[in-house]
Design a protein around this motif. Sequence first.
Motif, PDB file in Angstrom:
ATOM      1  N   LYS A 147     -10.681 -28.379  28.768  1.00  0.00           N
ATOM      2  CA  LYS A 147      -9.472 -29.127  29.116  1.00  0.00           C
ATOM      3  C   LYS A 147      -9.298 -29.326  30.615  1.00  0.00           C
ATOM      4  N   LEU A 148     -10.266 -28.865  31.416  1.00  0.00           N
ATOM      5  CA  LEU A 148     -10.235 -29.132  32.848  1.00  0.00           C
ATOM      6  C   LEU A 148     -10.725 -30.542  33.134  1.00  0.00           C
ATOM      7  N   ASN A 149     -10.454 -31.036  34.337  1.00  0.00           N
ATOM      8  CA  ASN A 149     -10.872 -32.382  34.719  1.00  0.00           C
ATOM      9  C   ASN A 149     -12.385 -32.455  34.905  1.00  0.00           C
ATOM     10  N   ASP A 150     -12.894 -33.688  34.993  1.00  0.00           N
ATOM     11  CA  ASP A 150     -14.338 -33.894  35.039  1.00  0.00           C
ATOM     12  C   ASP A 150     -14.965 -33.497  36.366  1.00  0.00           C
ATOM     13  N   HIS A 151     -14.174 -33.396  37.464  1.00  0.00           N
ATOM     14  CA  HIS A 151     -14.796 -33.039  38.732  1.00  0.00           C
ATOM     15  C   HIS A 151     -15.168 -31.559  38.810  1.00  0.00           C
ATOM     16  N   PHE A 152     -14.905 -30.792  37.728  1.00  0.00           N
ATOM     17  CA  PHE A 152     -15.388 -29.415  37.640  1.00  0.00           C
ATOM     18  C   PHE A 152     -16.623 -29.326  36.748  1.00  0.00           C
ATOM     19  N   ALA A 153     -17.304 -30.448  36.544  1.00  0.00           N
ATOM     20  CA  ALA A 153     -18.443 -30.457  35.625  1.00  0.00           C
ATOM     21  C   ALA A 153     -19.589 -29.594  36.138  1.00  0.00           C
ATOM     22  N   THR A 154     -19.784 -29.527  37.450  1.00  0.00           N
ATOM     23  CA  THR A 154     -20.905 -28.762  38.000  1.00  0.00           C
ATOM     24  C   THR A 154     -20.738 -27.269  37.749  1.00  0.00           C
ATOM     25  N   ILE A 155     -19.591 -26.740  38.127  1.00  0.00           N
ATOM     26  CA  ILE A 155     -19.369 -25.308  37.925  1.00  0.00           C
ATOM     27  C   ILE A 155     -19.225 -24.987  36.435  1.00  0.00           C
ATOM     28  N   ARG A 156     -18.739 -25.938  35.631  1.00  0.00           N
ATOM     29  CA  ARG A 156     -18.683 -25.721  34.184  1.00  0.00           C
ATOM     30  C   ARG A 156     -20.090 -25.551  33.606  1.00  0.00           C
ATOM     31  N   GLY A 157     -21.028 -26.377  34.083  1.00  0.00           N
ATOM     32  CA  GLY A 157     -22.405 -26.223  33.628  1.00  0.00           C
ATOM     33  C   GLY A 157     -23.026 -24.910  34.055  1.00  0.00           C
ATOM     34  N   ASN A 158     -22.678 -24.442  35.268  1.00  0.00           N
ATOM     35  CA  ASN A 158     -23.205 -23.151  35.731  1.00  0.00           C
ATOM     36  C   ASN A 158     -22.684 -21.994  34.882  1.00  0.00           C
ATOM     37  N   VAL A 159     -21.419 -22.065  34.473  1.00  0.00           N
ATOM     38  CA  VAL A 159     -20.855 -20.993  33.633  1.00  0.00           C
ATOM     39  C   VAL A 159     -21.509 -20.991  32.263  1.00  0.00           C
ATOM     40  N   LEU A 160     -21.763 -22.178  31.717  1.00  0.00           N
ATOM     41  CA  LEU A 160     -22.379 -22.251  30.392  1.00  0.00           C
ATOM     42  C   LEU A 160     -23.838 -21.807  30.388  1.00  0.00           C
ATOM     43  N   MET A 161     -24.467 -21.836  31.564  1.00  0.00           N
ATOM     44  CA  MET A 161     -25.859 -21.373  31.631  1.00  0.00           C
ATOM     45  C   MET A 161     -25.986 -19.861  31.578  1.00  0.00           C
ATOM     46  N   VAL A 162     -24.899 -19.150  31.797  1.00  0.00           N
ATOM     47  CA  VAL A 162     -24.933 -17.683  31.752  1.00  0.00           C
ATOM     48  C   VAL A 162     -25.033 -17.239  30.295  1.00  0.00           C
ATOM     49  N   PRO A 163     -25.886 -16.242  29.984  1.00  0.00           N
ATOM     50  CA  PRO A 163     -26.004 -15.803  28.576  1.00  0.00           C
ATOM     51  C   PRO A 163     -24.701 -15.285  28.002  1.00  0.00           C
ATOM     52  N   THR A 164     -23.928 -14.555  28.797  1.00  0.00           N
ATOM     53  CA  THR A 164     -22.651 -14.001  28.340  1.00  0.00           C
ATOM     54  C   THR A 164     -21.523 -14.639  29.121  1.00  0.00           C
ATOM     55  N   LEU A 165     -20.583 -15.228  28.421  1.00  0.00           N
ATOM     56  CA  LEU A 165     -19.464 -15.868  29.090  1.00  0.00           C
ATOM     57  C   LEU A 165     -18.574 -14.826  29.764  1.00  0.00           C
ATOM     58  N   PRO A 166     -17.975 -15.171  30.907  1.00  0.00           N
ATOM     59  CA  PRO A 166     -17.054 -14.236  31.554  1.00  0.00           C
ATOM     60  C   PRO A 166     -15.727 -14.166  30.815  1.00  0.00           C
ATOM     61  N   LYS A 167     -14.888 -13.241  31.252  1.00  0.00           N
ATOM     62  CA  LYS A 167     -13.550 -13.152  30.698  1.00  0.00           C
ATOM     63  C   LYS A 167     -12.708 -14.337  31.161  1.00  0.00           C
ATOM     64  N   VAL A 168     -11.552 -14.477  30.536  1.00  0.00           N
ATOM     65  CA  VAL A 168     -10.677 -15.600  30.886  1.00  0.00           C
ATOM     66  C   VAL A 168     -10.197 -15.490  32.328  1.00  0.00           C
ATOM     67  N   SER A 169      -9.850 -14.305  32.769  1.00  0.00           N
ATOM     68  CA  SER A 169      -9.387 -14.113  34.148  1.00  0.00           C
ATOM     69  C   SER A 169     -10.498 -14.398  35.155  1.00  0.00           C
ATOM     70  N   GLU A 170     -11.734 -14.022  34.825  1.00  0.00           N
ATOM     71  CA  GLU A 170     -12.856 -14.294  35.723  1.00  0.00           C
ATOM     72  C   GLU A 170     -13.160 -15.786  35.797  1.00  0.00           C
ATOM     73  N   ALA A 171     -13.088 -16.465  34.651  1.00  0.00           N
ATOM     74  CA  ALA A 171     -13.295 -17.914  34.653  1.00  0.00           C
ATOM     75  C   ALA A 171     -12.215 -18.629  35.465  1.00  0.00           C
ATOM     76  N   TYR A 172     -10.988 -18.152  35.361  1.00  0.00           N
ATOM     77  CA  TYR A 172      -9.912 -18.743  36.159  1.00  0.00           C
ATOM     78  C   TYR A 172     -10.172 -18.578  37.646  1.00  0.00           C
ATOM     79  N   ARG A 173     -10.641 -17.415  38.074  1.00  0.00           N
ATOM     80  CA  ARG A 173     -10.918 -17.198  39.495  1.00  0.00           C
ATOM     81  C   ARG A 173     -12.042 -18.117  39.985  1.00  0.00           C
ATOM     82  N   LEU A 174     -13.068 -18.322  39.168  1.00  0.00           N
ATOM     83  CA  LEU A 174     -14.175 -19.199  39.564  1.00  0.00           C
ATOM     84  C   LEU A 174     -13.705 -20.629  39.793  1.00  0.00           C
ATOM     85  N   PHE A 175     -12.957 -21.166  38.847  1.00  0.00           N
ATOM     86  CA  PHE A 175     -12.495 -22.550  38.981  1.00  0.00           C
ATOM     87  C   PHE A 175     -11.427 -22.686  40.063  1.00  0.00           C
ATOM     88  N   SER A 176     -10.637 -21.669  40.267  1.00  0.00           N
ATOM     89  CA  SER A 176      -9.649 -21.723  41.343  1.00  0.00           C
ATOM     90  C   SER A 176     -10.323 -21.734  42.709  1.00  0.00           C
TER      91      SER A 176
END
Length: 339
Positions: A147-176
Motif C-alpha cells: 500500500k506504499l507509493n511506487d517511488h519506494f519500489a527499489t527498497i521494496r524489492g530489496n526487502v523482498l529479496m531477503v529470505p526472512t522478512l523483517p518485523k513490522v517495526s523494522e520495515a517501518y524504520r527502513l521505509f521512513s
Amino acid sequence: MLLALSAKNKIGFVDGSFIKPDFGTAEHKAWERCNDLVCSLILGNLNETITKSVMFMKSARDIWTDLEDRFGFASLAQIYSLEQKLAEISQGDKSVAEFFTEIKSVWDAIEEANPLPYCTCNNCTCNVTKKFFQRQQERMVMQFMMKLNDHFATIRGNVLMVPTLPKVSEAYRLFSQEERYKEVSQASNQVETLAFAAEKRRFTGDHWNSSNKTYKTGFQTGYQSGSQKSGGTNRFSRPGSNYYCTHCQTQGHSVERCFKIHGYPPGYKTARDNKVAAVSFGDNSNNSVPELPQTEASPTITVEQYQQLMDMLSKQQQQNANTNPNLAMMAAREADSSW
C-alpha cells in the motif's frame, strides 16, 4: 476506561474484587463514595442513548457487566468492516509515519475483534503460538509494502529479496529512512539547480572559442572590454552580439571586418551617423552578404527633352557664330562634355 480506572486504583469496583462492606460500617461509606466516582467516570464516557439505559444502576459492577454483555463481543459485520477498511487504505499523499499510524490502528482493531488463537496446554513443545505470531507479522509487512507509493519500489524489492522478512517495526524504520533520504536529495538537487541558474545568468553571453582555445566574453580576445575602458559602463547593450571592434570602439563587428581599416564597399554611404566608420556583418551562420545602403539615383531626361535642349543650343550657337566664331566652338564643346 480500564487505564483510567487502574490509574486511580479503582479497577476492583468493575471486576468484582472489591466486595461491598456491610451497611452501617465505616468502610461502607468509603466504598459507596468510591463506587459513585467510578459510576460517574463510566457514564461520562458513554453516549446519551446508552447512558439512559444504565443510569439508574447503583453499582459500577452492574453497569460494567451490562455493557460487557451487550457490546463486549465482536460480530462478523464489525470484522468485515475493518477488513474492508484495511483493503481500501493506501498511502496517497501522506507520509510514511502518518500512513503507518493509520494502518496500525486498523490492525489493532482487527486483533482486538478477532484475536489469534494460542496454545493453552501445559509444557507445549510445538510453538504454535510463536508460529501464528510470525505468520501474522509477515502478512502485516506484506500489506504495509503493498500500500506504499511506487517511488519506494527499489527498497521494496530489496526487502523482498531477503529470505526472512523483517518485523513490522523494522520495515517501518527502513521505509521512513528512505523517505528522509529522498527529501534530503531533492533539497540538495534544488539548491544545486538554483546555483547553476545563477551562474548561468551571471555569465550570459560568454562562449568558448574552439579555434584558439581561449575564453571570450563578448569581445575579441587580447583587448580590453568596452566596460573597462568606459569606467565600468556596459556598452554592450544589444543582445546577441559577440563582436567588439577595438579600432572604432563600437559593438557589432570585429577588427577583421572593420570597413574603416579594410575599406568600404562600392557605393556605401552612411546617413545616420557620419562618425561611425564600420558596419557589422552580424553573426550570420549562413555567411549571407548583408544589404548595403542604396545610393540615390541620378536624374534622367527623355529623348524629347534632349532634342529640345540640343535645338536651343544650336540656336544659341548660330547667334554667337554671327558675333564671334570662337565662342560658338567653345559652347559646342561644353554641350558635349555635359552630356
